[in-house]
Design a protein around this motif. Structure first.
Motif, PDB file in Angstrom:
ATOM      1  N   ILE A 149      33.479  36.957  38.206  1.00  0.00           N
ATOM      2  CA  ILE A 149      34.805  36.414  37.893  1.00  0.00           C
ATOM      3  C   ILE A 149      35.561  36.017  39.157  1.00  0.00           C
ATOM      4  CG2 ILE A 149      37.046  36.902  36.850  1.00  0.00           C
ATOM      5  CD1 ILE A 149      34.786  36.447  34.846  1.00  0.00           C
ATOM      6  N   ASP A 150      35.420  36.793  40.212  1.00  0.00           N
ATOM      7  CA  ASP A 150      36.122  36.447  41.458  1.00  0.00           C
ATOM      8  C   ASP A 150      35.644  35.099  41.994  1.00  0.00           C
ATOM      9  OD1 ASP A 150      37.535  38.793  41.329  1.00  0.00           O
ATOM     10  OD2 ASP A 150      36.309  39.856  42.809  1.00  0.00           O
ATOM     11  N   THR A 151      34.336  34.871  41.956  1.00  0.00           N
ATOM     12  CA  THR A 151      33.796  33.607  42.445  1.00  0.00           C
ATOM     13  C   THR A 151      34.197  32.458  41.531  1.00  0.00           C
ATOM     14  OG1 THR A 151      31.910  34.780  43.392  1.00  0.00           O
ATOM     15  CG2 THR A 151      31.706  32.395  43.175  1.00  0.00           C
ATOM     16  N   GLN A 152      34.144  32.696  40.225  1.00  0.00           N
ATOM     17  CA  GLN A 152      34.588  31.668  39.291  1.00  0.00           C
ATOM     18  C   GLN A 152      36.032  31.265  39.573  1.00  0.00           C
ATOM     19  OE1 GLN A 152      34.044  32.608  35.157  1.00  0.00           O
ATOM     20  NE2 GLN A 152      31.852  33.008  35.354  1.00  0.00           N
ATOM     21  N   THR A 153      36.874  32.254  39.819  1.00  0.00           N
ATOM     22  CA  THR A 153      38.289  31.980  40.081  1.00  0.00           C
ATOM     23  C   THR A 153      38.458  31.156  41.347  1.00  0.00           C
ATOM     24  OG1 THR A 153      38.928  34.025  38.970  1.00  0.00           O
ATOM     25  CG2 THR A 153      40.556  33.028  40.442  1.00  0.00           C
ATOM     26  N   THR A 154      37.694  31.499  42.374  1.00  0.00           N
ATOM     27  CA  THR A 154      37.758  30.738  43.618  1.00  0.00           C
ATOM     28  C   THR A 154      37.333  29.287  43.394  1.00  0.00           C
ATOM     29  OG1 THR A 154      37.337  32.705  44.958  1.00  0.00           O
ATOM     30  CG2 THR A 154      36.904  30.564  45.988  1.00  0.00           C
TER      31      THR A 154
END
Length: 448
Positions: free
Chosen positions: A167-172
């Motif tokens: 999720i963190d990478t998706q958000t970035t």
């Protein structure tokens, strides 16, 4: 025609993938009545003066249906439910990046004006639930009773299919390297990034499956390359295409790649993204690791998450992209002729593009008008007219005009019709026609 063969090839791959796919929420089949979530708090709307048609989503499909259903059957009491307070379009957004149109061209269109001009009600609210048994749409501003409901919510991104599950990478990626095919704020960010690009590698990814506007990523790559060439920037555009070939208008795009942008634009087929490290600015494919200075990372698309939330998903054998479980010809949810899904959340292999959604919506408006009078009409193909600008200096474009074939025995759309035409020779006349085409779509949605 090579593009027609490509349609059949890609449709076959999509069908095979669908048969093997896994949907969220068990089988992915729509529930019989949808979640019973009506609150009893009614929306502040006038009493219906005829059969109430509620249209969810003020994109190309929703706006067209709201207007033309009322024209086809004036007795309809039409309500357009839209969470945005101002309209903006994805089509022609690539032209803004290259300075060929202004932001006003994309976003200076009022839902209020469309509603007043075409005698329906614009209701600014977010859909939160659906009680199909009680024919009630639940919104942030109260419940709305309907006789007919059309849901046209567009698409959502599916980052998991490009190997990004964190999720963190998706958000970035959503915030720093947006795909540019959902929201206006993505367009604004991409415009800034492209106009401020100072050199190095700019990556444009192209997803597999049936994604929004098949030629648009290639068009964007051409226009970025055109800016690099025009401004003498020490940089290049790299297209990482998950597909084995340019998905449509291949001959015209390859001519632009080779003749206009040699040394400035690189095209890599069969280069599906398998992972992204935004901190290191690297994209992983099956065969390579690509370093970039900047990027527009376009993940796979799926039907809007609203389709899933409302319990309207098709089974995995019908759609591997979380689209709606609708009748192939008439767009109603299977087993429910009061609820319809149109536009980019339908499972048809049609192009997920503005002109397709617009002409499809004209047809669905006629379906609704007929059914409100106890009648039925014959299936009519939508039309895909699509211009792709491949050069900004001067403005030159290629184009396609397509119709489709319905096979009653298979109950499926099986390909382009024989009258489909692809115009791969770029010229200024088609560049000018691109602008007139867009103006025509805006007029059709917003004017009386």
């Amino acid at each position: 025609m090579s593009d027609r063969r490509g349609f059949l090839r890609n449709s076959g791959l999509a069908a095979a993938a669908g048969a093997a796919g896994v949907m969220l929420g068990g089988s992915g089949c729509a529930t019989a009545a949808g979640p019973a979530v009506a609150t009893g708090r009614m929306a502040a709307l006038p009493k219906a003066r005829g059969p109430r048609l509620v249209v969810v989503g003020g994109g190309t499909s929703g706006l067209t249906i709201a207007k033309y259903a009322k024209k086809e059957f004036p007795q309809f009491d039409v309500v357009l439910v839209e969470k945005r307070d101002m309209y903006s379009s994805c089509f022609t957004s690539n032209l803004w990046y290259a300075g060929l149109v202004t932001l006003e061209n994309l976003a200076n269109h009022s839902f209020l004006d469309a509603a007043v001009n075409n005698k329906y009600v614009y209701f600014n609210a977010t859909v939160t639930g659906l009680d199909r048994a009680g024919k009630t749409l639940v919104t942030s501003e109260g419940d709305i009773k309907y006789d007919y409901l059309v849901i046209a919510p567009g698409i959502s991104y599916d980052y998991g299919k490009i190997g990004v599950n964190d999720i963190d990478t998706q958000t970035t990626l959503r915030q720093v390297y947006p795909g540019g095919f959902v929201s206006t704020t993505e367009h604004v960010t991409l415009h800034r990034k492209i106009r401020e690009f100072e050199g190095g590698v700019f990556v444009q990814t192209v997803p597999s499956g049936n994604y929004r506007c098949l030629p648009a990523p290639y068009e964007r790559a051409c226009l970025i390359a055109s800016l690099i060439k025009h401004n003498k920037i020490k940089g290049k555009v790299v297209i990482l295409d998950a597909n084995p070939e340019v998905t449509i208008k291949a001959e015209g795009f390859h001519a632009a790649f080779d003749q206009l942008y040699k040394g400035i634009l690189e095209y890599h087929p069969n280069a599906a993204v398998k992972g992204v490290d935004p901190a290191k600015r690297t994209i992983e494919t099956d065969f390579d690791s690509v370093q970039f200075a900047d990027a527009a990372i376009y993940p796979n698309v799926r039907g809007s998450t609203l389709i899933e939330q409302l319990g309207l998903l098709a089974p995995a054998t019908k759609s591997n992209q979380f689209e709606a479980n609708i009748d192939t010809r008439f767009y109603n949810i299977v087993g429910d002729t009061s609820v319809y899904v149109t536009g980019d959340s339908r499972p048809h292999p049609y192009s997920k593009s503005a002109n397709t959604s617009n002409t499809e919506a004209h047809y669905v408006a006629r379906v609704l008008a007929a059914r409100a009078q106890g009648k039925e009409i014959s299936w009519t193909t939508p039309e895909t007219i699509c211009y792709s600008v491949v050069n900004a200096f001067p403005m030159e474009a290629i184009s396609v005009k397509a119709h489709y074939v319905y096979d009653a025995g298979k109950d499926a759309i099986t390909g382009f019709s024989p009258d489909t035409q692809v115009f791969n020779n770029r010229d200024a006349a088609k560049g000018k026609a691109t602008l007139e085409w867009a103006k025509g779509l805006y007029r059709d949605m917003f004017n009386a």
